[in-house]
Design a protein around this motif. Structure first.
Motif, PDB file in Angstrom:
ATOM      1  N   VAL A 149       0.608  -1.205   0.147  1.00  0.00           N
ATOM      2  CA  VAL A 149       0.088  -0.080   0.116  1.00  0.00           C
ATOM      3  C   VAL A 149       0.824   1.013   0.016  1.00  0.00           C
ATOM      4  CG1 VAL A 149      -1.714   1.335   1.201  1.00  0.00           C
ATOM      5  CG2 VAL A 149      -1.960  -1.067   0.913  1.00  0.00           C
ATOM      6  N   ALA A 150       2.029   1.445   1.074  1.00  0.00           N
ATOM      7  CA  ALA A 150       2.547   2.420   1.030  1.00  0.00           C
ATOM      8  C   ALA A 150       3.602   2.751  -0.449  1.00  0.00           C
ATOM      9  CB  ALA A 150       3.677   2.350   2.313  1.00  0.00           C
ATOM     10  N   LEU A 151       4.137   1.525  -0.943  1.00  0.00           N
ATOM     11  CA  LEU A 151       4.663   1.761  -2.038  1.00  0.00           C
ATOM     12  C   LEU A 151       3.717   2.184  -3.428  1.00  0.00           C
ATOM     13  CD1 LEU A 151       7.285   1.310  -3.888  1.00  0.00           C
ATOM     14  CD2 LEU A 151       6.909  -1.054  -4.134  1.00  0.00           C
ATOM     15  N   ASN A 152       2.622   1.550  -3.395  1.00  0.00           N
ATOM     16  CA  ASN A 152       1.567   1.997  -4.432  1.00  0.00           C
ATOM     17  C   ASN A 152       1.412   3.472  -4.439  1.00  0.00           C
ATOM     18  OD1 ASN A 152       1.622  -0.701  -5.288  1.00  0.00           O
ATOM     19  ND2 ASN A 152      -0.362  -1.216  -4.211  1.00  0.00           N
ATOM     20  N   TRP A 153       1.121   4.088  -3.259  1.00  0.00           N
ATOM     21  CA  TRP A 153       0.605   5.500  -3.166  1.00  0.00           C
ATOM     22  C   TRP A 153       1.992   6.142  -3.250  1.00  0.00           C
ATOM     23  CZ3 TRP A 153      -1.422   7.231   2.366  1.00  0.00           C
ATOM     24  CH2 TRP A 153      -1.972   8.808   2.143  1.00  0.00           C
ATOM     25  N   GLY A 154       3.177   5.717  -2.923  1.00  0.00           N
ATOM     26  CA  GLY A 154       4.472   6.550  -3.020  1.00  0.00           C
ATOM     27  C   GLY A 154       4.760   6.772  -4.568  1.00  0.00           C
ATOM     28  N   GLU A 155       4.173   5.716  -5.488  1.00  0.00           N
ATOM     29  CA  GLU A 155       4.535   5.701  -6.742  1.00  0.00           C
ATOM     30  C   GLU A 155       3.892   6.501  -7.584  1.00  0.00           C
ATOM     31  OE1 GLU A 155       6.485   2.822  -9.337  1.00  0.00           O
ATOM     32  OE2 GLU A 155       6.653   1.376  -7.528  1.00  0.00           O
ATOM     33  N   ARG A 156       2.728   7.016  -7.073  1.00  0.00           N
ATOM     34  CA  ARG A 156       1.910   7.815  -7.610  1.00  0.00           C
ATOM     35  C   ARG A 156       2.269   9.321  -7.474  1.00  0.00           C
ATOM     36  NH1 ARG A 156      -3.797   5.960  -7.492  1.00  0.00           N
ATOM     37  NH2 ARG A 156      -4.578   8.041  -7.279  1.00  0.00           N
ATOM     38  N   GLU A 157       3.142   9.475  -6.515  1.00  0.00           N
ATOM     39  CA  GLU A 157       3.874  10.827  -6.227  1.00  0.00           C
ATOM     40  C   GLU A 157       5.279  11.025  -6.944  1.00  0.00           C
ATOM     41  OE1 GLU A 157       1.800  12.874  -5.377  1.00  0.00           O
ATOM     42  OE2 GLU A 157       0.249  11.585  -4.590  1.00  0.00           O
ATOM     43  N   VAL A 158       6.188   9.822  -7.172  1.00  0.00           N
ATOM     44  CA  VAL A 158       7.439   9.915  -7.645  1.00  0.00           C
ATOM     45  C   VAL A 158       7.741   9.033  -8.787  1.00  0.00           C
ATOM     46  CG1 VAL A 158       8.331  10.772  -5.288  1.00  0.00           C
ATOM     47  CG2 VAL A 158       8.459   8.194  -5.774  1.00  0.00           C
ATOM     48  N   ASP A 159       8.756   9.053  -9.543  1.00  0.00           N
ATOM     49  CA  ASP A 159       8.853   7.962 -10.558  1.00  0.00           C
ATOM     50  C   ASP A 159       9.326   6.732 -10.073  1.00  0.00           C
ATOM     51  OD1 ASP A 159      11.873   7.947 -10.823  1.00  0.00           O
ATOM     52  OD2 ASP A 159      11.419  10.167 -10.561  1.00  0.00           O
ATOM     53  N   ALA A 160       9.161   5.661 -10.989  1.00  0.00           N
ATOM     54  CA  ALA A 160       9.680   4.374 -10.687  1.00  0.00           C
ATOM     55  C   ALA A 160      11.014   4.261  -9.895  1.00  0.00           C
ATOM     56  CB  ALA A 160       9.448   3.293 -11.362  1.00  0.00           C
ATOM     57  N   GLY A 161      11.948   5.076 -10.801  1.00  0.00           N
ATOM     58  CA  GLY A 161      13.497   4.946 -10.396  1.00  0.00           C
ATOM     59  C   GLY A 161      13.855   5.352  -9.330  1.00  0.00           C
ATOM     60  N   THR A 162      12.948   6.600  -8.900  1.00  0.00           N
ATOM     61  CA  THR A 162      13.349   7.140  -7.619  1.00  0.00           C
ATOM     62  C   THR A 162      12.747   6.397  -6.532  1.00  0.00           C
ATOM     63  OG1 THR A 162      13.328   9.457  -8.498  1.00  0.00           O
ATOM     64  CG2 THR A 162      12.878   9.313  -6.243  1.00  0.00           C
ATOM     65  N   ALA A 163      11.462   5.799  -6.485  1.00  0.00           N
ATOM     66  CA  ALA A 163      11.085   5.152  -5.678  1.00  0.00           C
ATOM     67  C   ALA A 163      12.044   3.618  -5.229  1.00  0.00           C
ATOM     68  CB  ALA A 163       9.602   4.455  -5.949  1.00  0.00           C
ATOM     69  N   SER A 164      12.401   3.158  -6.380  1.00  0.00           N
ATOM     70  CA  SER A 164      13.170   2.013  -6.024  1.00  0.00           C
ATOM     71  C   SER A 164      14.511   2.427  -5.267  1.00  0.00           C
ATOM     72  CB  SER A 164      13.801   1.222  -7.376  1.00  0.00           C
ATOM     73  OG  SER A 164      14.375   2.160  -8.044  1.00  0.00           O
ATOM     74  N   MET A 165      15.115   3.632  -5.620  1.00  0.00           N
ATOM     75  CA  MET A 165      16.341   3.951  -4.968  1.00  0.00           C
ATOM     76  C   MET A 165      16.011   4.088  -3.388  1.00  0.00           C
ATOM     77  SD  MET A 165      18.476   6.020  -7.640  1.00  0.00           S
ATOM     78  CE  MET A 165      16.974   7.173  -7.886  1.00  0.00           C
ATOM     79  N   ILE A 166      14.830   4.780  -3.109  1.00  0.00           N
ATOM     80  CA  ILE A 166      14.595   5.230  -1.797  1.00  0.00           C
ATOM     81  C   ILE A 166      14.278   3.849  -0.911  1.00  0.00           C
ATOM     82  CG2 ILE A 166      12.860   6.214  -0.250  1.00  0.00           C
ATOM     83  CD1 ILE A 166      12.580   8.521  -2.480  1.00  0.00           C
ATOM     84  N   VAL A 167      13.693   2.980  -1.532  1.00  0.00           N
ATOM     85  CA  VAL A 167      13.084   1.628  -1.080  1.00  0.00           C
ATOM     86  C   VAL A 167      14.444   0.871  -0.569  1.00  0.00           C
ATOM     87  CG1 VAL A 167      11.726  -0.400  -1.253  1.00  0.00           C
ATOM     88  CG2 VAL A 167      10.716   1.444  -1.940  1.00  0.00           C
ATOM     89  N   ASN A 168      15.406   0.954  -1.536  1.00  0.00           N
ATOM     90  CA  ASN A 168      16.569   0.155  -1.278  1.00  0.00           C
ATOM     91  C   ASN A 168      17.392   0.694  -0.122  1.00  0.00           C
ATOM     92  OD1 ASN A 168      17.311  -2.327  -3.260  1.00  0.00           O
ATOM     93  ND2 ASN A 168      16.099  -1.205  -4.253  1.00  0.00           N
ATOM     94  N   VAL A 169      16.914   1.565   0.602  1.00  0.00           N
ATOM     95  CA  VAL A 169      17.482   1.856   1.803  1.00  0.00           C
ATOM     96  C   VAL A 169      17.205   0.781   2.877  1.00  0.00           C
ATOM     97  CG1 VAL A 169      17.563   3.569   3.994  1.00  0.00           C
ATOM     98  CG2 VAL A 169      17.449   4.083   1.690  1.00  0.00           C
ATOM     99  N   GLY A 170      16.398  -0.164   2.704  1.00  0.00           N
ATOM    100  CA  GLY A 170      15.997  -1.287   3.478  1.00  0.00           C
ATOM    101  C   GLY A 170      17.106  -2.208   4.241  1.00  0.00           C
ATOM    102  N   PRO A 171      18.398  -2.385   3.235  1.00  0.00           N
ATOM    103  CA  PRO A 171      19.070  -3.441   3.903  1.00  0.00           C
ATOM    104  C   PRO A 171      19.852  -2.560   5.113  1.00  0.00           C
ATOM    105  CG  PRO A 171      19.314  -3.414   1.654  1.00  0.00           C
ATOM    106  CD  PRO A 171      18.341  -2.446   1.735  1.00  0.00           C
ATOM    107  N   ILE A 172      19.850  -1.083   5.079  1.00  0.00           N
ATOM    108  CA  ILE A 172      20.564  -0.500   6.275  1.00  0.00           C
ATOM    109  C   ILE A 172      19.748  -0.407   7.497  1.00  0.00           C
ATOM    110  CG2 ILE A 172      19.940   1.884   5.592  1.00  0.00           C
ATOM    111  CD1 ILE A 172      22.617   2.850   6.217  1.00  0.00           C
TER     112      ILE A 172
END
Length: 322
Positions: A90-113
């Motif tokens: 839900v959060a990712l779907n909502w976030g991608e309505r506001e930012v492009d797919a590439g930017t969203a993927s870069m932010i989400v990949n903070v996950g490992p840290i």
């Protein structure tokens, strides 16, 4: 010994193949979410995707007679399913309505840290200087992305924050899933995790049905694709791989996702992050790399920050033989 080494290499090859399938399919999901999000609300899209995945996985589980997970696994399945399958989507779907797919993927990949941070907090393993330095770099990157995408308004900044929320629940989901796989099979964990997520998103079922009637067939087909491949298949290959590796090591394989997403986004959507957003995203990923840097090799392998004390020594010994 040669036979044992061959078997180890064979298992390692399967893990690598499973991780590669996961990375490519998860990258494609950012593109499909961005495209189908024009016709489905965030909650409705999550419900449709999880409903399809639950159906496909349920049929496979029945055919293979996978059975019901033992009692010890249910807490981890339900909590990781609600967070990673439900809240994350839900959060990712909502976030991608506001930012492009590439930017969203870069932010989400903070996950490992964040996985390493949770390990230091929940498993009482401390906060190494490299982890704290990496967090600072990634935070700076998220701030840069926020400034780059806000454009003087609040909507895109909201998208950045939502993608950060998705990264948090993604990290928590992995931390919860790893020990759960000691009690249940990857297929069981994935199937009932997806079903839990579908139940969590059930309030959006009516909206999904309504929007299916209005959406073009191509958008509905993308929802089906999201359910079958990036969810049912990719989450299964992820569970298989992480059950035979460490969560920290598997988390590092997702570094390739943003690169693939940006390429796919350019090819299929005609979207490329702006230079400032791209710089911020690279800072986010650089922070993750800094946090995962290893020091000098010690005689005793370190405990994985996510796998925790349960079975960590055995995993470290297994890694040293590969």
């Amino acid at each position: 010994m040669d036979g044992d080494a061959g078997q180890t290499n064979k298992i390692g090859g399967r893990v690598l193949a499973a991780a590669s399938v996961t990375v490519v399919l998860w990258a494609s999901s950012f593109i499909s979410i961005r495209s189908s999000g024009e016709h489905f609300g965030p909650g409705a899209l999550a419900f449709g995707r999880l409903a399809v995945a639950s159906l496909v996985l349920g049929v496979i589980l029945l055919i293979r007679r996978g059975g019901i997970p033992p009692r010890e696994a249910w807490l981890g399945i339900v909590t990781s399913g609600a967070l990673w399958f439900g809240a994350y989507m839900v959060a990712l779907n909502w976030g991608e309505r506001e930012v492009d797919a590439g930017t969203a993927s870069m932010i989400v990949n903070v996950g490992p840290i964040l996985m390493a941070l949770l390990g230091g907090w929940l498993l009482k393993e401390g906060f190494p200087p490299k982890l704290m330095a990496g967090m600072a770099v990634s935070f700076a990157g998220a701030v840069v992305v926020g400034f780059a995408t806000s454009g003087g308004g609040g909507s895109s900044l909201l998208g950045v924050l939502l993608c950060l929320v998705a990264a948090v629940v993604y990290a928590v989901g992995v931390v919860l899933q790893k020990p759960t796989l000691k009690h249940a099979t990857p297929l069981q964990v994935t199937t009932f995790g997806a079903l839990t997520g579908a139940v969590v998103c059930a309030p959006f079922a009516g909206q999904f049905v309504s929007e299916v009637g209005k959406a073009p067939a191509s958008a509905t087909a993308q929802v089906v694709y999201l359910g079958v491949f990036p969810t049912a298949l990719a989450f299964s290959t992820w569970a298989y791989a992480i059950s035979r590796s460490t969560a920290g090591k598997m988390g590092s394989t997702t570094y390739a996702v943003p690169v693939i997403v940006i390429l796919m986004s350019w090819l299929f959507l005609g979207e490329v992050p702006g230079w400032l957003a791209l710089l911020g995203g690279l800072l986010c990923l650089s922070g993750v790399a800094v946090s995962r840097m290893r020091g000098k090799v010690r005689e005793q392998a370190p405990v994985d920050p996510v796998a925790g004390p349960v079975g960590a020594e055995a995993e470290a010994a297994a890694e040293s033989t590969r």
